[in-house]
Scaffold this active site. Sequence first.
Site, short mmCIF file in Angstrom:
data_model
loop_
_atom_site.label_atom_id
_atom_site.label_comp_id
_atom_site.label_asym_id
_atom_site.label_seq_id
_atom_site.Cartn_x
_atom_site.Cartn_y
_atom_site.Cartn_z
N HIS A 1 4.21 -1.87 1.25
CA HIS A 1 3.37 -1.77 2.44
C HIS A 1 3.44 -0.43 3.16
O HIS A 1 2.73 -0.24 4.15
CB HIS A 1 3.72 -2.89 3.41
CG HIS A 1 5.15 -2.87 3.88
ND1 HIS A 1 5.58 -3.57 4.99
CD2 HIS A 1 6.26 -2.23 3.40
CE1 HIS A 1 6.88 -3.39 5.17
NE2 HIS A 1 7.30 -2.58 4.22
N HIS A 2 4.28 0.49 2.70
CA HIS A 2 4.33 1.82 3.33
C HIS A 2 3.39 2.82 2.65
O HIS A 2 3.25 3.94 3.15
CB HIS A 2 5.75 2.38 3.30
CG HIS A 2 6.75 1.57 4.06
ND1 HIS A 2 6.54 1.14 5.35
CD2 HIS A 2 7.98 1.11 3.70
CE1 HIS A 2 7.59 0.45 5.76
NE2 HIS A 2 8.47 0.41 4.78
N ALA A 3 2.79 2.45 1.53
CA ALA A 3 1.90 3.37 0.83
C ALA A 3 0.56 3.49 1.55
O ALA A 3 -0.07 2.48 1.88
CB ALA A 3 1.68 2.90 -0.61
#
Length: 303
Positions: free
Chosen positions: A119-121
Site C-alpha cells: 500500500h505504499h507504492a
Amino acid sequence: MTIAFAPSYVLPLPPGHRFPMLKYELLPEQLLHEGTATASNFFAPEPPPLADVLLTHEAGYVHRLLHGQLTRQEERASGFPWSPALAHRELVLLGGTIGCARYALENASVALNIAGGTHHAFAGRPEGFCLLNDQAVAANWLLTHEGARVRQVLIIDLDVHQGNGTAALFQHEPRVCTFSMHGARNFPGRKEQSDLDIALPDGTGDAEYLAMLLDVLPGLLDGPTRPDFVFYLSGVDVLATDKLGHLSLSRAGCRRRDELVLSALRQRNLPTVVCMGGGYSEKISDIVEAHANTYRVAADLWD
C-alpha cells in the site's frame, strides 16, 4: 476459500536484511500442517498483462522497474536491492491479488493472498517495501473489466502504517473508498488523505482499537458508498511485539480485529480479498501465528 501463493513470493535477500521474507515460506506450511487449508485451496498466480498494470502505474516507472533502471533513490526508497527476481515477484504478487479478486467475485466468497498489501507504492514510485500497489491494481482491474458488477470498491487498511500510496492513487476516484486506521507516529512521515483516516496514539491497545473499529465499520459498509467488493489489508504490525509499530495489540486482539472485519463482510455476503501486509515482530513465529489467525477466521466464516 482460495489462497494465492507462488514460490517467487520468497525473494532471496542479503544477510541481515530487516524484511522478514521467511514468513511467506512458513505461512503456507503452517496452514497446511494444521489443516486450515489443503493443497486444493491454493493456486499459483502468474503476472498479469502489462495493460492491467498500467491502469494504475505510470508506464515510465513500470519500464524502469522491469528493466533494472530504477534510480538509486528509487531503489533505496523501495527497501529492496533490484534484481530480475524482484521485478518478477512484484508482477506475480499483482497476479495473485487479481486472481483472488476474480475468484471472490465469481463465488461471492473470500480469497486471500499470502503476500500483497503493498500500500505504499504510488503511481510512479516505490516506497517502504512496496513497488507495485497490488490492491489498487486489482481494484482498477475490477472497475475496468467487471464494471457491470462492481461499481463501488472499499479498501479497509488496518496495517499499522497508513496506506499512503493507495490513498493518493484513489484521491480523485469516487468509485473507490479508502479507509486507513494506523499509528499516528508511524511511517510514513508524510501522510496522504484517505476517504477516512483514523490515526491512533502510541500504545493503543485491544479495547480502544477494537471499539474504534466497531464504531466505524457499519458506516463504511452500509453508508452512501456501500461497496460491491472489499479489499482488506490485515497487517499484523499492530502487535505490541512489532519492531516497527507503536501500537500494543495482543495476538488475541489482532485476531478479534480480523473477526470483526471478516464477520461483517460475511454477513453482508460481500466478495472479499485479504492481503497480509506488514509484520515485523522479533520472533518470526509471532508474525506467522498472527497471519495464520486471519486464515483461521476466514476458514471458519466461509466454511
